[in-house]
Design a protein around this motif. Structure first.
Motif, PDB file in Angstrom:
ATOM      1  N   ALA A   2      12.140   7.805  -0.502  1.00 40.06           N
ATOM      2  CA  ALA A   2      13.501   8.254  -0.820  1.00 40.06           C
ATOM      3  C   ALA A   2      13.856   7.969  -2.275  1.00 40.06           C
ATOM      4  N   LEU A   3      13.557   6.766  -2.752  1.00 40.31           N
ATOM      5  CA  LEU A   3      13.877   6.434  -4.138  1.00 40.31           C
ATOM      6  C   LEU A   3      12.961   7.159  -5.117  1.00 40.31           C
ATOM      7  N   MET A   4      11.717   7.354  -4.731  1.00 38.17           N
ATOM      8  CA  MET A   4      10.830   8.117  -5.608  1.00 38.17           C
ATOM      9  C   MET A   4      11.307   9.558  -5.760  1.00 38.17           C
ATOM     10  N   ALA A   5      11.969  10.081  -4.746  1.00 37.95           N
ATOM     11  CA  ALA A   5      12.513  11.444  -4.826  1.00 37.95           C
ATOM     12  C   ALA A   5      13.804  11.496  -5.620  1.00 37.95           C
ATOM     13  N   GLY A   6      14.376  10.328  -5.950  1.00 43.13           N
ATOM     14  CA  GLY A   6      15.610  10.289  -6.729  1.00 43.13           C
ATOM     15  C   GLY A   6      16.855  10.000  -5.921  1.00 43.13           C
TER      16      GLY A   6
ATOM     17  N   GLY B 204       7.798  13.337   4.912  1.00 45.41           N
ATOM     18  CA  GLY B 204       8.767  12.249   4.951  1.00 45.41           C
ATOM     19  C   GLY B 204       9.561  12.140   3.665  1.00 45.41           C
ATOM     20  N   MET B 205       8.911  12.377   2.534  1.00 43.93           N
ATOM     21  CA  MET B 205       9.622  12.361   1.259  1.00 43.93           C
ATOM     22  C   MET B 205      10.599  13.522   1.158  1.00 43.93           C
ATOM     23  N   ARG B 206      10.206  14.660   1.680  1.00 46.97           N
ATOM     24  CA  ARG B 206      11.033  15.865   1.540  1.00 46.97           C
ATOM     25  C   ARG B 206      12.168  15.944   2.555  1.00 46.97           C
ATOM     26  N   GLU B 207      12.161  15.072   3.573  1.00 46.12           N
ATOM     27  CA  GLU B 207      13.251  15.080   4.551  1.00 46.12           C
ATOM     28  C   GLU B 207      14.607  14.892   3.869  1.00 46.12           C
ATOM     29  N   PHE B 208      14.632  14.086   2.813  1.00 52.55           N
ATOM     30  CA  PHE B 208      15.884  13.827   2.110  1.00 52.55           C
ATOM     31  C   PHE B 208      15.899  14.484   0.733  1.00 52.55           C
ATOM     32  N   CYS B 209      15.348  15.681   0.694  1.00 56.26           N
ATOM     33  CA  CYS B 209      15.419  16.514  -0.501  1.00 56.26           C
ATOM     34  C   CYS B 209      16.101  17.836  -0.169  1.00 56.26           C
TER      35      CYS B 209
ATOM     36  N   VAL C 106      11.872  -0.570   6.449  1.00 62.56           N
ATOM     37  CA  VAL C 106      12.737  -0.293   5.306  1.00 62.56           C
ATOM     38  C   VAL C 106      11.939   0.352   4.175  1.00 62.56           C
ATOM     39  N   LEU C 107      10.776  -0.217   3.854  1.00 57.74           N
ATOM     40  CA  LEU C 107       9.991   0.315   2.717  1.00 57.74           C
ATOM     41  C   LEU C 107       9.493   1.720   2.989  1.00 57.74           C
ATOM     42  N   ARG C 108       9.184   2.040   4.252  1.00 58.41           N
ATOM     43  CA  ARG C 108       8.656   3.383   4.491  1.00 58.41           C
ATOM     44  C   ARG C 108       9.742   4.445   4.406  1.00 58.41           C
ATOM     45  N   PHE C 109      10.992   4.013   4.471  1.00 55.84           N
ATOM     46  CA  PHE C 109      12.103   4.910   4.110  1.00 55.84           C
ATOM     47  C   PHE C 109      12.358   4.858   2.610  1.00 55.84           C
ATOM     48  N   ALA C 110      12.496   3.649   2.085  1.00 53.30           N
ATOM     49  CA  ALA C 110      12.979   3.486   0.718  1.00 53.30           C
ATOM     50  C   ALA C 110      11.986   3.977  -0.327  1.00 53.30           C
ATOM     51  N   ALA C 111      10.702   3.736  -0.127  1.00 53.35           N
ATOM     52  CA  ALA C 111       9.728   4.130  -1.144  1.00 53.35           C
ATOM     53  C   ALA C 111       9.765   5.638  -1.408  1.00 53.35           C
TER      54      ALA C 111
ATOM     55  N   SER D  70       0.820  -1.212   0.000  1.00 52.03           N
ATOM     56  CA  SER D  70       0.000   0.000   0.000  1.00 52.03           C
ATOM     57  C   SER D  70       0.854   1.262   0.000  1.00 52.03           C
ATOM     58  N   ALA D  71       1.938   1.240   0.789  1.00 59.10           N
ATOM     59  CA  ALA D  71       2.803   2.422   0.867  1.00 59.10           C
ATOM     60  C   ALA D  71       3.482   2.695  -0.472  1.00 59.10           C
ATOM     61  N   CYS D  72       3.946   1.646  -1.127  1.00 58.23           N
ATOM     62  CA  CYS D  72       4.571   1.831  -2.438  1.00 58.23           C
ATOM     63  C   CYS D  72       3.592   2.469  -3.410  1.00 58.23           C
ATOM     64  N   ARG D  73       2.386   1.970  -3.445  1.00 56.35           N
ATOM     65  CA  ARG D  73       1.405   2.500  -4.389  1.00 56.35           C
ATOM     66  C   ARG D  73       0.962   3.917  -4.004  1.00 56.35           C
ATOM     67  N   PHE D  74       0.968   4.210  -2.713  1.00 53.98           N
ATOM     68  CA  PHE D  74       0.668   5.568  -2.277  1.00 53.98           C
ATOM     69  C   PHE D  74       1.679   6.543  -2.859  1.00 53.98           C
ATOM     70  N   TYR D  75       2.972   6.201  -2.770  1.00 51.07           N
ATOM     71  CA  TYR D  75       3.991   7.120  -3.271  1.00 51.07           C
ATOM     72  C   TYR D  75       4.045   7.158  -4.791  1.00 51.07           C
TER      73      TYR D  75
END
Length: 470
Positions: free
Chosen positions: A147-151, A444-449, A140-145, A89-94
């Motif tokens: 983070a990787l979507m942001a590049g 959460g996505m923008r933390e590593f942007c 792991v997925l709630r970090f990785a999804a 679900s988290a992957c598809r959300f992002y």
């Protein structure tokens, strides 16, 4: 700690791994850095296609992955299957939300003397993730999804007792189509973390784990001036007031205390109950906790499986024994079972005092402490009276009291008349010694942007004019 799969239900060592050599770590960092340059040049739609494939693979392999997780860390098979579903679900959300989360945000250009002004979110680069064993996929997925979507790219240092899950995750992202090096698992001990984090190619770190681990990583990252997000321990309060629905509160309290075999940072741990309803709630709660079935985590009927390790069980038994020796009262549980495996029964213990370890320490297992209070003010004092501030529950049907709890509880997450949990749609994180920064949602996505300010002048413009000094 050895890097090994040890089945908590039996104590049997199933597979061991040697830590990878420093040369392999260097090669992985190099690939991660090169992949980060490559991902910067892809579109969010391309990255979304790969992440959607991650979700599809997880969905197709759900049963096998759940069986692996149960074998490595002991959660029930049903809980492991649910964890896989949460990751999907988290992957598809992002995949759906990332284009909006990463879109340029326009500013009022005229007010800053520009033809155009906006904020752009761009990736930082390789991010080191130090992750725990208790939710070995979801953490792991709630970090990785995002983070990787942001590049960004990810370097995973997973807990040493879930090595096969860690390797599966790296293979998952590879099979989904992400470029080589976009996500790498590093089978290393904790002694290797400092050198990895000090590498200039590694731009940030995220930690979910103990306060001790968070302090160590933050200290290194601070010297290196690198961004960190820390989600650490918790000793979450569960406050029950006189107007609460006691049957529902006791039902949720049981689930909240014993999910993941009681091994969750945001599990309710301290049950703070108004004296007017204390005995009524305690009776309901102890009855429900006593009725839980402890046993083989692969069995469908099992509610609570084993703890993750023999040492973890010994620590919990020590905390309970300390309380009982100093006058606390067991309402149920508290006795070590015979036989193989690292099981501990659901336990409710009352009459706790500040002298006891359980008063201030996190108990990472199915043990609930009951605290009697005589007023709203005393409830808040006890609830906020620890160094932690991750999650908090409040049970009351009084609207004015609900609003007061939202304001007064010192926590990153406050749930009223419900169980604290994490959703992709909502930011998640703590305050005080529970850490800082947020996971999930847009923040959460923008933390590593890099939140980049862009100012563009029109024809003949030489630059912004401001009366503000820097």
């Amino acid at each position: 700690m050895p890097i090994a799969t040890i089945n908590p239900a039996t104590g049997e060592t199933l597979r061991t791994f040697a830590p990878i050599a420093s040369e392999q770590v260097e090669a992985a960092i190099s690939r991660s850095y090169l992949a980060s340059r490559q991902l910067r040049d892809t579109t969010v739609e391309e990255r979304g296609d790969w992440l959607d494939r991650v979700a599809a693979l997880l969905e197709a392999e759900r049963d096998d992955v759940a069986r692996l997780v149960t074998t490595e860390m002991g959660k029930t098979y049903a809980a492991a299957r649910a964890e896989v579903a949460t990751c999907v679900s988290a992957c598809r959300f992002y995949v759906t939300k990332a284009p909006a989360f990463l879109a340029d945000e326009p500013a009022e250009a005229a007010s800053v003397g520009a033809a155009r002004a906006f904020v752009r979110y761009q990736p930082l680069g390789p991010v080191l993730a130090v992750m725990p064993w208790n939710f070995p996929l979801w953490q792991v997925l709630r970090f990785a999804a995002p983070a990787l979507m942001a590049g960004n790219t990810g370097l995973l240092k997973h807990a040493s007792n879930v090595p096969q899950t860690a390797l599966y995750l790296a293979d998952l992202f590879r099979r989904a189509g992400f470029p080589q090096g976009a996500f790498s698992t590093l089978l290393v001990g904790s002694d290797a973390v400092e050198a990895i984090l000090r590498d200039p190619r590694v731009r940030a770190a995220t930690v979910t784990g103990s306060e001790r681990t968070g302090r160590a990583v933050a200290q290194i990252a601070g010297r290196e001036l690198k961004k960190t997000v820390l989600e650490l321990g918790g000793s979450d309060p569960f406050v029950v007031m006189p107007s609460a629905d006691l049957d529902r509160a006791a039902e949720v309290a049981t689930a909240a205390r014993c999910r993941n075999n009681g091994q969750s940072c945001i599990a309710a741990k301290r049950f703070i109950v108004h004296t007017d309803v204390f005995e009524a709630f305690a009776e309901r709660f102890a009855a429900r906790m006593s009725a839980l079935r402890v046993g083989d985590p692969m069995a469908q009927a099992t509610d609570v499986g084993p703890l993750v390790s023999e040492g973890s069980r010994a620590e919990i038994a020590s905390q309970v024994r300390d309380a009982v020796d100093q006058g606390a009262t067991l309402r149920c549980g508290g006795e070590l079972p015979a036989g193989e495996g690292w099981y501990y029964p659901p336990t409710v213990i009352a009459d706790l005092t500040p002298r006891m370890r359980m008063w201030a320490e996190e108990v990472f297992g199915p043990v609930a402490g009951l605290y009697r209070v005589s007023s709203y003010g005393e409830a808040i004092e006890v609830a906020n009276g620890t160094a932690f501030g991750l999650g908090a529950n409040a049970w009351t049907r009084d609207p004015a009291e609900q609003e007061r709890f939202v304001i007064d509880l010192e926590a990153g997450n406050v749930f009223v008349n419900g169980m604290t949990t994490s959703f992709p749609e909502l930011p998640f994180g703590g305050v005080k010694n529970s850490g800082y920064g947020r996971e999930l949602a847009a923040v959460g996505m923008r933390e590593f942007c890099n939140t980049k300010t862009v100012w563009v002048g029109g024809d003949g413009t030489t630059g912004p004019v401001s009366a503000h000094a820097e």
